[in-house]
Design a protein around this motif. Structure first.
Motif, PDB file in Angstrom:
ATOM      1  N   VAL A  69      74.552  84.422  78.714  1.00 38.53           N
ATOM      2  CA  VAL A  69      75.143  84.791  79.365  1.00 38.53           C
ATOM      3  C   VAL A  69      75.631  86.348  79.518  1.00 38.53           C
ATOM      4  O   VAL A  69      76.104  87.037  78.920  1.00 38.53           O
ATOM      5  CB  VAL A  69      76.439  83.950  79.771  1.00 38.53           C
ATOM      6  N   LEU A  70      75.377  87.029  80.832  1.00 37.45           N
ATOM      7  CA  LEU A  70      75.590  88.334  81.039  1.00 37.45           C
ATOM      8  C   LEU A  70      76.370  88.490  82.438  1.00 37.45           C
ATOM      9  O   LEU A  70      75.826  88.252  83.312  1.00 37.45           O
ATOM     10  CB  LEU A  70      74.614  89.407  80.851  1.00 37.45           C
ATOM     11  N   THR A  71      77.710  88.559  82.272  1.00 38.82           N
ATOM     12  CA  THR A  71      78.596  88.618  83.550  1.00 38.82           C
ATOM     13  C   THR A  71      78.693  90.138  83.682  1.00 38.82           C
ATOM     14  O   THR A  71      78.466  90.979  83.056  1.00 38.82           O
ATOM     15  CB  THR A  71      79.798  87.984  83.547  1.00 38.82           C
ATOM     16  N   THR A  72      79.177  90.550  84.938  1.00 41.89           N
ATOM     17  CA  THR A  72      79.434  91.989  85.502  1.00 41.89           C
ATOM     18  C   THR A  72      80.730  92.311  84.431  1.00 41.89           C
ATOM     19  O   THR A  72      80.555  93.555  84.329  1.00 41.89           O
ATOM     20  CB  THR A  72      79.808  91.995  87.012  1.00 41.89           C
ATOM     21  N   SER A  73      81.412  91.315  84.219  1.00 47.10           N
ATOM     22  CA  SER A  73      82.574  91.838  83.466  1.00 47.10           C
ATOM     23  C   SER A  73      82.161  92.448  82.045  1.00 47.10           C
ATOM     24  O   SER A  73      82.674  93.358  81.323  1.00 47.10           O
ATOM     25  CB  SER A  73      83.529  90.999  83.270  1.00 47.10           C
TER      26      SER A  73
END
Lengths: 254, 254
Positions: A69-73
């Motif tokens: 998972v790569l979130t914007t955060s």
């Protein structure tokens, strides 16, 4: 269909709709996993942690670990870490952003921070926005996780992080660096995380204005899937077509 | 110098600077009063009530009754009253706006209001902005007291109502009707309150982009005074000059 070495996959509208799974999503990702093709979920959602996302996808029978998972955060925290700027930030945001900033070793600071970072914050107040404005006017680098103006909810469309961000940009006259889709920063990080080249990687998503544009902007091929925001028939009006357009993920042969 | 039958006078930068009186302001207004020339203070400040403004001016020896004050909040309430729309409003704002709305007989309503009205609110929250977005998307007429993006304070420039308003306009794609200067609505109401014609009335103020532009937009003559935001020498760069430019109110012969 070209054979890609890596997949960057959107979540809402592609893997599920809100809390409702999209049935063919699970078999799509399980096929990737069984063939040993690397994939990452790349999302403009700044509120959730990778653990939250993994848990939700697992409950829908989509194979996903935190490392998928790569979130914007997460992407914002990496962006900050790589800048030669004082490693402190005034943060407006929810758990996903706060944890990512903390994990990256960036200290929270109100008075004279190196950065102001804003993500979706359903507890935002005038005081938080005022503190952010003062810090930006004082020279802090201004970063926003994403420019989405509206957030779907059971009540209807609520203000998204792009709308909250506008308070600071309009008041200070300073535009932020946006991390998420359709900008390229998160996509470029995702390609690097997979250890691949842009031309070996494909973006999969339902939203032309975020997912597909991000892929196009970063020089990746794109697969539009008609299960979410942008309808397949609306693609004709777009200036640049996605590389592929399918109505459901079960149509895709990898 | 033309002899005007009525004066519309700005407050901050013209009568005082923050909490500091501008000495010549008192004698200017006392001269108007002694000559029996009608005047109104017209202000983009939506937080204060006319009673608050009158009290502050009186403390600075500027003759002022409540009836001499037209705030954007009062003007917004009048604007709402005159529209053939359900007389209820979802209100984001401080005391000045809430009292004006209540006095005008407009009911506060969250779910399905005729209007959404926003003024400066230092207690604004995500929930308030979300409620406003839902109501605007649901068809409520969208009104904002003023478009000022920054508010001077001891800490520096804080977000003004124009910046808060942008959350709703950007999220919903709906632009509000702005009541205050440089728009014409408040100025036109002020001229009507004095029972005069625009060509008999003059606007006095320090801020070219709000006071002077409002006068020009509404077809009134204007007097720029160099005691506030816009310096006299900056007027040369403006596309339309004010009718008169003075460095201090003591230069004006009425």
């Amino acid at each position: 269909m070209k054979s890609y070495k890596g997949y960057l996959i959107d979540l809402d509208g592609t893997m599920y709709r809100g809390t409702e799974p999209i049935p063919e999503a699970g078999s799509f990702v399980r096929k990737l996993a069984s063939k040993g093709i690397p994939y990452l979920f790349v999302t403009n959602n700044s509120s959730a942690t990778p653990a939250d996302v993994a848990k939700k996808l697992q409950s829908m029978d989509v194979p996903c670990k935190e490392s998928h998972v790569l979130t914007t955060s997460l992407s914002a925290a990496t962006y900050l870490s790589n800048r030669p700027v004082k490693q402190s930030a005034y943060v407006i945001g929810e758990n996903g952003l706060r944890k990512a900033i903390e994990t990256a070793g960036i200290v929270e600071e109100q008075e004279n921070p190196g950065f102001v970072v804003i993500g979706m914050d359903r507890s935002v107040t005038y005081q938080k926005l005022a503190n952010a404005c003062l810090a930006v006017r004082n020279g802090a680098h201004f970063v926003s996780t994403n420019a989405d103006v509206a957030l779907p909810s059971e009540r209807g469309f609520l203000p998204g992080n792009g709308a909250l961000t506008s308070v600071i940009s309009i008041s200070t006259g300073t535009e932020p660096v946006f991390i998420g889709k359709p900008e390229t920063i998160m996509i470029e990080q995702a390609v690097e995380m997979l250890g691949l080249k842009p031309e070996e990687t494909v973006v999969v998503g339902d939203n032309y204005d975020t997912d597909i544009k991000a892929g196009i902007n970063a020089g990746l091929d794109t697969i539009h899937v008609g299960t979410g925001v942008t309808l397949t028939e609306e693609l004709d009006e777009k200036p640049i077509a996605p590389t592929y357009a399918i109505s459901s993920l079960c149509e895709w042969d990898m």
